[in-house]
Each structure stands twice: as C-alpha cells, then as structure tokens.
Design a protein around this motif. Structure first.
Motif, PDB file in Angstrom:
ATOM      1  N   VAL A   1     -17.905 -10.087 -26.852  1.00 54.26           N
ATOM      2  CA  VAL A   1     -16.729 -10.219 -26.085  1.00 54.26           C
ATOM      3  C   VAL A   1     -17.111 -11.304 -25.867  1.00 54.26           C
ATOM      4  CG1 VAL A   1     -14.736  -9.385 -25.825  1.00 54.26           C
ATOM      5  CG2 VAL A   1     -15.945  -8.070 -26.365  1.00 54.26           C
ATOM      6  N   ARG A   2     -16.164 -12.523 -25.777  1.00 56.10           N
ATOM      7  CA  ARG A   2     -16.025 -13.626 -25.341  1.00 56.10           C
ATOM      8  C   ARG A   2     -14.544 -14.466 -24.694  1.00 56.10           C
ATOM      9  NH1 ARG A   2     -19.344 -15.481 -29.086  1.00 56.10           N
ATOM     10  NH2 ARG A   2     -21.547 -16.132 -28.769  1.00 56.10           N
ATOM     11  N   ASN A   3     -14.076 -15.049 -23.426  1.00 58.46           N
ATOM     12  CA  ASN A   3     -12.858 -15.242 -22.888  1.00 58.46           C
ATOM     13  C   ASN A   3     -12.475 -16.135 -23.191  1.00 58.46           C
ATOM     14  OD1 ASN A   3     -14.308 -16.658 -21.361  1.00 58.46           O
ATOM     15  ND2 ASN A   3     -14.420 -15.560 -19.188  1.00 58.46           N
ATOM     16  N   ASN A   4     -11.550 -17.136 -22.563  1.00 58.04           N
ATOM     17  CA  ASN A   4     -10.652 -17.993 -23.499  1.00 58.04           C
ATOM     18  C   ASN A   4     -11.504 -19.857 -22.987  1.00 58.04           C
ATOM     19  OD1 ASN A   4      -9.949 -18.209 -20.815  1.00 58.04           O
ATOM     20  ND2 ASN A   4      -7.662 -18.309 -21.224  1.00 58.04           N
ATOM     21  N   GLU A   5     -12.912 -19.166 -22.288  1.00 60.36           N
ATOM     22  CA  GLU A   5     -13.869 -20.528 -21.903  1.00 60.36           C
ATOM     23  C   GLU A   5     -14.983 -20.120 -22.235  1.00 60.36           C
ATOM     24  OE1 GLU A   5     -14.055 -19.685 -17.849  1.00 60.36           O
ATOM     25  OE2 GLU A   5     -12.331 -20.883 -17.159  1.00 60.36           O
TER      26      GLU A   5
END
Length: 255
Positions: A107-111
């Motif tokens: 899971v990756r954030n918007n960065e």
C-alpha cells in the motif's frame, strides 16, 4: 536480455495489479484514521480484481464448482492513512504452499511511499464438500511465477487458541453476511477492535494485525470472543461459535 527472459518479465509484470483508491469518511474511525477493517477490505477487493484479471475470479472458479475463501492474513502498518488520503494498492499472486494460494500486497500513499504491506493465504473450496481443492494446472502455475517477490518475507501468521482472558459475546445479523452466506471477512476485524474502549483507540493504532479464519459463521449465531494480552501492546483473540461449538477465528493485534 534474451527474448525468453523478456517474455517472462512481461508475463510477471502482467501479474501485478495496482489500483488507486481514495479514503472516504465511511472508511474512517471517529479519529479520521482508516479503520483496520476498511484497509482489509481494500486489500480483499484488490485481490478480487486481480483474480478476475487473471481469469481466476469468482465466475472462473464457479465453472470448477469452487469458490475462494480467505484463510489467513497478516497486515503490517507503517503509517496510518486518514480521511481524504489517496492511496494505491499493489497486489500479485505469490506462490502455492500445500493447500494455500498466497497473495501479497503493498500500500503506497500519494507520495508513493509504502505505508502498509500484507501477505495472505487463500483456499479454493469445493461448493459441495466444503473441502479445499487444487486449481487446474494452468491457474496454479500463475501462483508460482512471482514466488521470489515479497511484500512480507514470511507466510501469513498461524495463530492458536486463547485459553483465558476477557470475554465478550455478540450475535450475527443480516449485514454481517456476505454473498456466500457467512460472515464477511472484515467483520471479524471490527469485532476484535470493538473489544477496546474509546480512550484506548484514541491513543493507539495497530502496527500489525493477523487473523486466521477457522470455520464459517452464519446469520443469527452467537460468537464468544476471548481477548488476552501478552504485554499490554500485543493482544490475542479467539472467537468461538457457541451456536455450533466451533472455533470461528483466531486473531492477533500489536499496537
């Protein structure tokens, strides 16, 4: 790079699916943080979409008189996501271990920073016998192509009964039930989280959650949940279906 190596790399790339999501208010707790059950749901929905893309989805297994059941999952959380955050779930089929079809997640954030990772074990269940079966060879081969690519370099955690601890009880209702006629996977996580008081949630957020689904739970059944703690940070859970005297689930949460 040889043509065979290039073709294999292209095939492996096709096995990896990335899906964008945005966290809504319905996904969060009263402190605006992504609920663990909502995170689990995003992972499960991503797995469903990936399986369909690979022609190993619900309708594909139905042709073999089979259906997927999530058996074990371990999630590690590096940073809580919150309301209005954008994220991306990346998932792929990893390997086959005995009767378990393994699948991992990032899971990756918007960065594009990794904020959570997970590994899971799924069973292909026969509709008539309710016993695990193996998929046709061409589908099983898909699950071994990326066996060296890990989100978590370990199997989903195997958990055990909890002999004593604090006890609570609940009765399953209509909205606990999924399309297979039993309690949906994410509800068990809600049940575990609901054993803690509001003030505890305000000051704590899970760093790791593991769950083993033991036996299906149906509507209007009574589940007794036992919770014990090792050190005030690690909590062990067991759900017993008192209606049928069966273990329902085992869980573990580390804060």
């Amino acid at each position: 790079m040889t043509k065979n190596a290039s073709d294999r790399k292209d095939k492996q790339t096709r096995l990896i699916l990335s899906i964008p999501y945005k966290i809504t208010s319905a996904d969060t707790d009263m402190n605006l943080r992504l609920r663990m059950s909502a995170l689990s749901n995003l992972l499960i929905q991503s797995a469903i979409n990936s399986a369909e893309t690979l022609r190993a989805g619900f309708l594909d297994l139905e042709k073999q008189n089979l259906f997927w059941v999530l058996s074990r999952m371990t999630i590690e959380i590096d940073k809580p996501l919150v309301w209005n955050d954008s994220l991306e779930v990346e998932t792929w089929p990893k390997d086959v271990k005995k009767i378990f079809y393994l699948r991992d997640f990032l899971v990756r954030n918007n960065e594009q920073n990794i904020v959570a990772k997970a590994t899971s074990g799924w069973l292909a269940i026969d509709k008539l016998t309710k016993r695990p079966q193996t998929l046709k060879q061409e589908l099983s081969d898909i699950f071994s192509e990326l066996k060296d690519r890990h989100a978590i370099n370990a199997l989903p955690e195997k958990l055990f009964p909890v002999k004593e601890g604090e006890i609570s009880e609940l009765k399953t209702t209509y909205y606990d039930i999924d399309l297979n006629g039993h309690v949906t996977s994410i509800r068990y996580i809600d049940w575990m989280m609901d054993t803690f008081p509001v003030e505890f949630h305000k000051n704590n957020y899970p760093k790791k959650v593991s769950i083993n689904y033991q036996n299906e739970t149906r509507i209007n059944e009574t589940v007794q949940i036992t919770r014990n703690t090792i050190d005030g940070k690690t909590f062990l859970f067991e759900g017993i279906n008192r209606t049928r005297n069966l273990a329902s689930f085992h869980g573990k949460i580390f804060f």
